[in-house]
Design an enzyme around this catalytic site. Structure first.
Site, PDB file in Angstrom:
ATOM      1  N   ARG A   1      -4.105  -1.331  11.050  1.00 46.10           N
ATOM      2  CA  ARG A   1      -4.156  -2.962  10.776  1.00 46.10           C
ATOM      3  C   ARG A   1      -4.144  -3.548  12.230  1.00 46.10           C
ATOM      4  NH1 ARG A   1      -0.355  -6.215   6.724  1.00 46.10           N
ATOM      5  NH2 ARG A   1       1.065  -5.207   8.083  1.00 46.10           N
TER       6      ARG A   1
ATOM      7  N   MET B   1      -6.872   3.714  10.760  1.00 44.85           N
ATOM      8  CA  MET B   1      -6.256   2.558   9.913  1.00 44.85           C
ATOM      9  C   MET B   1      -5.273   2.032  11.198  1.00 44.85           C
ATOM     10  SD  MET B   1      -5.699   3.173   6.140  1.00 44.85           S
ATOM     11  CE  MET B   1      -7.189   2.736   4.922  1.00 44.85           C
TER      12      MET B   1
ATOM     13  N   ARG C   1      -3.526   8.195   4.109  1.00 49.91           N
ATOM     14  CA  ARG C   1      -2.483   7.279   3.164  1.00 49.91           C
ATOM     15  C   ARG C   1      -2.278   8.579   2.070  1.00 49.91           C
ATOM     16  NH1 ARG C   1      -3.381   1.508   2.268  1.00 49.91           N
ATOM     17  NH2 ARG C   1      -3.352   2.055  -0.058  1.00 49.91           N
TER      18      ARG C   1
ATOM     19  N   GLY D   1       6.439  -2.402   3.078  1.00 50.23           N
ATOM     20  CA  GLY D   1       6.192  -2.641   4.144  1.00 50.23           C
ATOM     21  C   GLY D   1       6.554  -4.075   4.548  1.00 50.23           C
ATOM     22  N   ASP D   2       5.792  -4.627   5.669  1.00 51.16           N
ATOM     23  CA  ASP D   2       6.457  -5.891   6.156  1.00 51.16           C
ATOM     24  C   ASP D   2       6.293  -7.119   5.082  1.00 51.16           C
ATOM     25  OD1 ASP D   2       3.514  -6.121   6.068  1.00 51.16           O
ATOM     26  OD2 ASP D   2       3.300  -6.792   8.175  1.00 51.16           O
TER      27      ASP D   2
ATOM     28  N   GLY E   1       0.827  -1.300  -0.100  1.00 49.84           N
ATOM     29  CA  GLY E   1      -0.140   0.090  -0.093  1.00 49.84           C
ATOM     30  C   GLY E   1       0.746   1.322  -0.154  1.00 49.84           C
TER      31      GLY E   1
ATOM     32  N   ASP F   1       1.310   2.396   9.186  1.00 49.26           N
ATOM     33  CA  ASP F   1       0.947   1.571  10.376  1.00 49.26           C
ATOM     34  C   ASP F   1       2.144   1.781  11.368  1.00 49.26           C
ATOM     35  OD1 ASP F   1      -1.280   1.017   8.819  1.00 49.26           O
ATOM     36  OD2 ASP F   1      -0.585  -0.807   8.379  1.00 49.26           O
TER      37      ASP F   1
ATOM     38  N   ARG G   1     -22.219  15.522  21.631  1.00 48.26           N
ATOM     39  CA  ARG G   1     -22.187  13.767  21.170  1.00 48.26           C
ATOM     40  C   ARG G   1     -21.164  12.877  21.624  1.00 48.26           C
ATOM     41  NH1 ARG G   1     -23.979  15.951  15.043  1.00 48.26           N
ATOM     42  NH2 ARG G   1     -26.284  15.319  15.518  1.00 48.26           N
TER      43      ARG G   1
END
Ligand code: F6P
Length: 375
Positions: free
Chosen positions: A181, A179, A285, A112-113, A14, A137, A172
């Site tokens: 993950r 995000m 992102r 990323g990973d 991503g 992340d 409220r």
């Protein structure tokens, strides 16, 4: 002057703000410092499989520092060891041939990973690879920070700030879903920066009643609004993470999302105030990277170029305790860096009265204890 060596660059997984800053830094540094020739690989590992490449000149990377996304394109599906376009076939041998045919002396993988795991596999088959850790992340093992994270936190923080004023006006409960993950870094850092009353992260399963109690106490105490920052991977005690959809041809098919709406439905029956949810999604992102991410990405890129020149392959650039270094790809592959419960930012949040949605955990820290330095 003959070219000293030829280096491929790709962006995988991503996208994240700062990808172009790394591409720029790697390319400029390799050209200026090492007289190298740089080859851009299109759409992540897909470009290596489908043989889609183009030269990257100094000029190509000028003016891209501030641009979001990636000029090379990316894919979070293309895996040479299980290629989705060919029924999950292992096409890594073709990739090795193509890298050989291209005459690449090195490959820089910004990802990323998932991309680091693929990189480790290719390195084990003889590809001279240097990895650069990317993701909003912040969940890559071996580095204290990934670029993209600071920008995502800034965007989420601004969203919380804006939700604060409207929550206040209407009394409220405002839930904001981030995000991240399986890691709660974005919700934690944006939650603290935005002064959220409740922060829910995947590392601490929450108790709905404890959250409702916070809202009710605020209602009773005259502060008739509550801000809840919830990471997409957070889940109730004894419950499951909420899966938004499955992308079957992706190496990790699970796409999380929807915990905010679940929480809204559950809280509605437990509190008096109206409850609303905002899901930030891919807003986190997109767009230009923050100054911090531009600097981190530029440092990572220049460091990666130096690693290529020094022949340090099979390693990923890392930031550890304020210093740039590198770690073995083997130590990074197939692992996730989640938020440790003793992280200084968790202690800080507790110290200022933020709830993690579990009464026992919230009481664990003595609020008068000195707060350790923030990571
Ligand atoms: O890893 C980055 C990330 O944005 C996660 O925070 C999120 O869960 C996932 O990617 C979303 O993936 P996609 O863009 O495929 O929906």
């Amino acid at each position: 002057m003959p070219k000293a060596f030829r280096v491929g660059v790709l962006t995988g997984g991503g996208d994240a703000p700062g990808l172009n800053a790394v591409i720029r830094a790697v390319t400029k540094s390799l050209i200026l410092q090492h007289n190298a020739e740089v080859v851009g690989i299109e759409d992540g590992f897909q470009g290596l499989i489908e043989q889609d490449v183009r030269p990257l000149t100094y000029r190509d990377v000028s003016g891209i520092l501030t641009r979001g996304g990636t000029i090379l394109g990316t894919s979070n599906k293309a895996n040479p060891f299980s290629y989705h376009r060919r029924g999950g076939a292992d096409v890594s041998a073709e990739v090795l041939h193509f890298i050989h045919d291209l005459g690449l002396d090195a490959l820089v993988v910004i990802g990323g990973d998932g991309s680091m795991s693929i990189s480790h596999g290719l390195y084990e088959r003889g590809v001279p690879i240097v990895g650069v850790p990317k993701t909003i992340d912040n969940d890559i093992v071996g580095t204290d920070r990934t670029f993209g994270f600071d920008t995502a936190v800034s965007i989420a923080t601004e969203a919380i700030d804006r939700l604060h004023t409207t929550a206040q006006s209407h009394n409220r409960v405002m839930i904001v879903e981030t995000m991240g993950r399986y890691a709660g870094w974005i919700a934690l850092y944006a939650g603290v920066a935005g002064g959220a009353d409740v922060i829910l992260i995947p590392e601490i399963d929450f108790d709905l009643e404890a959250i409702a109690r916070v809202c009710r106490e605020r209602e009773d105490g005259g502060q008739r609004f509550t801000i809840v920052a919830v990471a997409e991977g957070a889940r109730p005690q004894g419950g499951e993470m909420v899966v938004a959809k499955r992308v079957e041809d992706s190496p990790d098919p699970i796409r999380l999302g929807g915990i905010g709406r679940f929480l809204e439905a559950e809280l509605r029956t437990r509190v008096q105030s109206e409850v609303r949810t905002t899901i930030l999604g891919h807003m986190q992102r997109g767009g230009t990277p923050t100054a911090y991410d531009r600097n981190l990405a530029t440092c990572f890129g220049a460091y990666a170029a130096a690693m290529v020149a020094g022949g340090q392959f099979g390693r990923m650039v890392a930031l550890q305790d304020g210093h740039f270094t590198s770690v073995d790809l083997a130590s990074v592959a197939n692992r996730t860096r989640t938020v440790p419960l003793d992280a200084p930012m968790v202690a800080t949040a507790l110290a200022v009265g933020t709830s993690f949605g579990v009464s026992d955990f919230d009481r664990r820290l003595n609020p008068t204890a000195p707060v350790p330095g923030v990571v």
